[in-house]
Design a protein around this motif. Sequence first.
Motif, PDB file in Angstrom:
ATOM      1  N   MET A   1       1.100  -0.750  -0.287  1.00 36.32           N
ATOM      2  CA  MET A   1      -0.314  -0.028   0.221  1.00 36.32           C
ATOM      3  C   MET A   1       0.773   1.308  -0.067  1.00 36.32           C
ATOM      4  O   MET A   1       2.156   1.192   0.905  1.00 36.32           O
ATOM      5  N   LYS A   2       0.607   2.203  -0.842  1.00 33.82           N
ATOM      6  CA  LYS A   2       1.190   3.422  -0.763  1.00 33.82           C
ATOM      7  C   LYS A   2       0.154   4.793  -0.493  1.00 33.82           C
ATOM      8  O   LYS A   2      -1.047   4.258  -1.079  1.00 33.82           O
ATOM      9  N   LEU A   3       0.391   5.417  -0.240  1.00 37.13           N
ATOM     10  CA  LEU A   3      -0.331   6.724   0.508  1.00 37.13           C
ATOM     11  C   LEU A   3       0.479   8.040  -0.312  1.00 37.13           C
ATOM     12  O   LEU A   3       1.240   8.428  -0.289  1.00 37.13           O
ATOM     13  N   TYR A   4      -0.506   8.691  -0.985  1.00 37.95           N
ATOM     14  CA  TYR A   4      -0.778  10.398  -1.471  1.00 37.95           C
ATOM     15  C   TYR A   4      -1.012  11.194  -1.075  1.00 37.95           C
ATOM     16  O   TYR A   4      -2.450  11.154  -1.410  1.00 37.95           O
ATOM     17  N   THR A   5      -0.335  12.548  -0.851  1.00 41.83           N
ATOM     18  CA  THR A   5      -1.337  14.015  -0.664  1.00 41.83           C
ATOM     19  C   THR A   5      -1.733  14.232  -2.248  1.00 41.83           C
ATOM     20  O   THR A   5      -0.727  14.611  -3.109  1.00 41.83           O
ATOM     21  N   ILE A   6      -3.068  14.751  -2.261  1.00 41.09           N
ATOM     22  CA  ILE A   6      -3.529  14.955  -2.913  1.00 41.09           C
ATOM     23  C   ILE A   6      -3.640  16.594  -2.182  1.00 41.09           C
ATOM     24  O   ILE A   6      -4.969  16.838  -2.161  1.00 41.09           O
TER      25      ILE A   6
END
Length: 280
Positions: A1-6
Amino acid sequence: MKLYTIDTGFFKLDGGAMFGVVPKSIWQKTNPADEFNLCTWAMRCLLVQDGDRLILIDNGIGYKQDERFLKHYHLHGNDTLEKSLEHHGFSKDDITDVFLTHLHFDHCGGSIERLEDGTLVPAFKNANYWSNKEHWQWAVEPNDREKASFLKENILPIQESGKLKFIDTVDGVSFTENIKIRFAYGHTDAMMLPQISYKGKTILYMADMLPSVGHIPMPYVMSYDMFPLKTLNEKKKYLEEAVQNNYILFLEHDPVNECCTLQETEKGIRVKDTFKLSEI
């Protein structure tokens, strides 16, 4: 899993409305207002890459509203949804799921695009859109106080597209193996808060339960909330849980801070650390 701020840009809202009964002499220390009593707020979303799914949590205000509408909110900044996605190597067509915490325009306005001929179509053509039946009904038949936040052009085309999906309103229901959904009913009916297991930590996406670090003290409840006493009780429960379990809180509207942790102090629960999502 990867998380990115948008990041989708900034807008402005009345400071008094954002802090309710708290006097300006107090709240302006953390969130200074301009000459019109307006404070700057982020519209910060979260992109979750989980297996073969690319999940976008909320999507900002969008661009299809007319100038008369947008001038009230003073959109500014260099960030856009498209730029932020591209920065991480994605486009809107890559999104498989659009998760909407609730249907207020600053959280779901980017869901729908207006074509040159005026037709309203899903902005994420390959995605399913997720809400829940209780909140959906609340939004399509809004009360007089809240209906200015529920814009039909943001909402009804989702259902008309056939892409609308509902989540059961059971607190802790699983969305994916790594995401479960919590619910809150003070700000608006059946707002959804994704709780994400990530790198051995728990991240709780706060939506409008906790707009910013400046809202951590218990009495700091927005005038926009439909049921402020319910918000107060829910906020107390969630923040105490966050302290006890060392949750990371992801902040959608804080103009400076992406994430924070909390601690118990002599004055009550207060911020412990602030940091960027990429630092986790």
